[in-house]
Write an enzyme that holds these catalytic residues in place. Structure first.
Site, mmCIF file in Angstrom:
data_model
loop_
_atom_site.group_PDB
_atom_site.id
_atom_site.type_symbol
_atom_site.label_atom_id
_atom_site.label_comp_id
_atom_site.label_asym_id
_atom_site.label_seq_id
_atom_site.Cartn_x
_atom_site.Cartn_y
_atom_site.Cartn_z
ATOM 1 N N GLU A 15 -7.364 1.985 -13.146
ATOM 2 C CA GLU A 15 -6.713 3.143 -12.522
ATOM 3 C C GLU A 15 -5.536 3.625 -13.371
ATOM 4 O O GLU A 15 -5.385 4.829 -13.615
ATOM 5 C CB GLU A 15 -6.271 2.778 -11.100
ATOM 6 N N CYS B 277 0.822 -1.214 0.000
ATOM 7 C CA CYS B 277 0.000 0.000 0.000
ATOM 8 C C CYS B 277 0.854 1.262 0.000
ATOM 9 O O CYS B 277 0.659 2.160 -0.808
ATOM 10 C CB CYS B 277 -0.950 -0.005 1.203
ATOM 11 N N LYS C 279 -0.062 5.393 -6.049
ATOM 12 C CA LYS C 279 -1.108 5.382 -7.093
ATOM 13 C C LYS C 279 -2.014 6.587 -6.955
ATOM 14 O O LYS C 279 -2.278 7.306 -7.914
ATOM 15 C CB LYS C 279 -1.902 4.074 -6.996
ATOM 16 N N TYR D 107 -9.175 -3.373 -10.983
ATOM 17 C CA TYR D 107 -8.835 -2.111 -10.310
ATOM 18 C C TYR D 107 -7.602 -1.456 -10.942
ATOM 19 O O TYR D 107 -7.644 -0.303 -11.359
ATOM 20 C CB TYR D 107 -8.477 -2.378 -8.850
ATOM 21 N N GLU E 279 -25.769 15.672 -2.471
ATOM 22 C CA GLU E 279 -27.191 15.865 -2.160
ATOM 23 C C GLU E 279 -28.086 14.939 -2.984
ATOM 24 O O GLU E 279 -29.212 14.646 -2.598
ATOM 25 C CB GLU E 279 -27.615 17.325 -2.357
ATOM 26 N N HIS F 48 -27.039 21.954 -0.357
ATOM 27 C CA HIS F 48 -27.105 22.462 -1.720
ATOM 28 C C HIS F 48 -26.170 23.643 -1.933
ATOM 29 O O HIS F 48 -26.086 24.501 -1.057
ATOM 30 C CB HIS F 48 -28.548 22.912 -2.016
ATOM 31 N N CYS G 269 -1.532 1.742 -3.059
ATOM 32 C CA CYS G 269 -2.513 2.815 -2.836
ATOM 33 C C CYS G 269 -1.912 4.225 -2.786
ATOM 34 O O CYS G 269 -2.421 5.136 -3.432
ATOM 35 C CB CYS G 269 -3.269 2.618 -1.520
#
Ligand code: NDP
Length: 448
Positions: free
Chosen positions: A182, A43, A51, A178, A442, A437, A48
């Site tokens: 990516e 990682c 990346k 993945y 939302e 908003h 991760c």
């Protein structure tokens, strides 16, 4: 455990191993952790973290283009790969330092060499030294799978891709999961011509169909090429150093880089596990029970080496649960229900809970609510890229079973929504919440 050199010997200083070592030590155990490469594991070192930093770096291509529509006079910009690469690698080294420091602060001894199991309570180090431990934890993770065919040695994996000398102009990516999506996004944004080749007829199998179809449409519109149902025949190195990638039944594709992103396999080979009596599954993963204990009482395993859910936060939780249970007298288990995940593509997609297909399989039918919209920022930027949010709801109880989305910042939005799904809230609870908003999030409380 007084007869052993250590109470706990951990093999592998990645996400799971570091957490387990540090927590066990905090509970009073005498702990050592062996690491043959760099502290931090996949990682931090080649997964991760670097990346995500490349994703940020790459996305400036769109941000700089969009900025002009927002009134900014952006001169022609040039991208410099060595600058991004070296800054990312420096950040990785900084985090590695912090990990090592944390282990040191907790009194965990770091053994910087390869270790293998030589008995239920014994580990042999590369130097030949043997050490004993009351408990051994295997946290060695997984490694990229490399398909083998003539010339496949010319391809690289995610282990090497962060270190490239120069930015390739033409990239072929094998796989549709993945890592493939990516890096397709990263290289495309940075200006490369990208072709993604998968063995099946889809990308991101297992993700919600509508959401992954949206990623496919957007990626194609951006200019990424997709080739499905193909297998690699051979790769030839050309005189100019470039590659010619041969696939069954179509013209060869010239490329400067071939990236294999075809899954990862547990790193159990050569670890001495079979001789110690540790049972592995057909994929070479260590079989463990709900308390992370292997078939040998004194040997435990956490993280990707167990091939349960290959995600960093899961490995960290497994390491924590192991250390609390075995050394802290605070037994607990990891709850694998509703683990959120994201693909950091351009735009990112994220999901938690059941997909529509999984919901139908489990409950016969489900209620599905969707919002298909163009983010305000994309409208002004003239970017014809639509987000899609999808909520899967139990047909009778109104409980939200899953949320899946693609669009800007979807990973950030999904993490908060995952709390509600994990808590078992109903669609009505979302409806009762006043919208914030204007935001993209939302849409989650306005689904009709
Ligand atoms: P994935 O499992 O995501 O995808 C593997 C892809 O390769 C699939 O498209 C699959 O095809 C294809 N494939 C599998 N085996 C072969 C083979 N022998 N030959 C050719 N193609 C093959 O793997 P990745 O390598 O992308 O990532 C590994 C894991 O790392 C992920 O599963 C994930 O757990 C983790 N990860 C998580 C990230 C995140 O959280 N954002 C980022 C990166 C990795 P098909 O399924 O279509 O048949």
């Amino acid at each position: 455990m007084a007869d052993y050199d250590y109470d706990l010997f951990v093999i592998g200083a990645g996400s799971g191993g570091v957490r387990a070592s540090r927590v066990a030590a905090a509970h009073g155990a005498k702990v050592a952790v062996a690491e043959e490469y760099r502290v931090g594991g996949t990682c931090v070192i080649r997964g991760c973290v670097p990346k995500k930093l490349l994703v940020y770096g790459a996305h400036f291509a769109e941000d700089l283009a969009d900025a002009r529509r927002f009134g900014w006079n952006v001169p022609d910009c040039a991208f410099d790969w060595p600058t991004l690469r070296d800054n990312v690698l420096a950040e990785v080294s900084r985090i590695e330092g912090i990990y090592s420091q944390t282990l040191g602060n907790h009194g965990v001894e770091i053994v910087r060499e390869r270790a293998a199991v030589s008995g239920p309570n014994e580990v042999t180090l590369a130097s030949g030294r043997t050490v004993t431990a009351g408990v051994i934890l295997i946290a060695v993770g997984a490694t990229p799978m490399r398909p083998t065919f003539p010339g496949s040695e010319h391809g690289v994996t995610s282990n090497e891709v962060f270190l490239l000398d120069s930015l390739p102009k033409r990239v072929v990516i094998a796989g549709g999961g993945y890592i493939a999506n990516e890096f397709a996004g990263i290289f495309h944004e940075l200006g490369a011509a990208v072709t993604l080749v998968n063995r099946s007829d889809t990308i991101l199998r297992g993700y919600d169909e509508q959401i992954r179809d949206r990623l496919l449409q957007i990626s194609i519109a951006k200019g990424i090429q997709f080739r499905f149902n193909l297998t690699f025949e051979k790769v030839e190195r050309q005189e100019d150093g470039s590659l010619l990638v041969h696939l069954t039944g179509c013209d060869p594709i010239p490329a400067d880089l071939l990236l294999f992103a075809t899954g990862r396999k547990p790193l159990t080979e050569g670890l001495g596990l079979e001789t110690a009596g540790v049972v592995l599954d057909g994929n070479g993963a260590i079989k463990v029970d709900a308390d992370n204990r292997s078939s040998v009482d004194s040997i435990y395993a956490v993280g990707d080496v167990t091939n349960r859910i290959q995600l960093t936060p899961v490995a960290i939780r497994e390491g924590q649960a192991f250390a609390d249970t075995v050394f802290g007298n605070k037994p607990h288990r990891v709850d694998y229900d509703c683990v959120p995940s994201a693909v950091f593509s351009h735009p990112p997609m994220a999901g938690v809970g059941l997909t529509e297909a999984q919901g139908k399989e489990k409950y016969g039918s489900v209620k599905v609510y969707t919002s298909d919209f163009r983010a305000m920022k994309n409208v002004l930027a003239g970017r014809n890229e639509r987000a899609l949010y999808k909520m899967v709801v139990h047909p009778e109880t109104d409980v939200v079973l899953g949320i899946h989305m693609i669009g800007p910042e979807s990973a950030e939005i999904l993490q908060a929504a995952a709390v509600a799904v994990k808590a078992g809230l109903t669609k009505q609870a979302f409806d009762d919440t006043v919208a914030l908003h204007p935001s993209m999030a939302e849409e989650l409380v306005l689904l009709r």
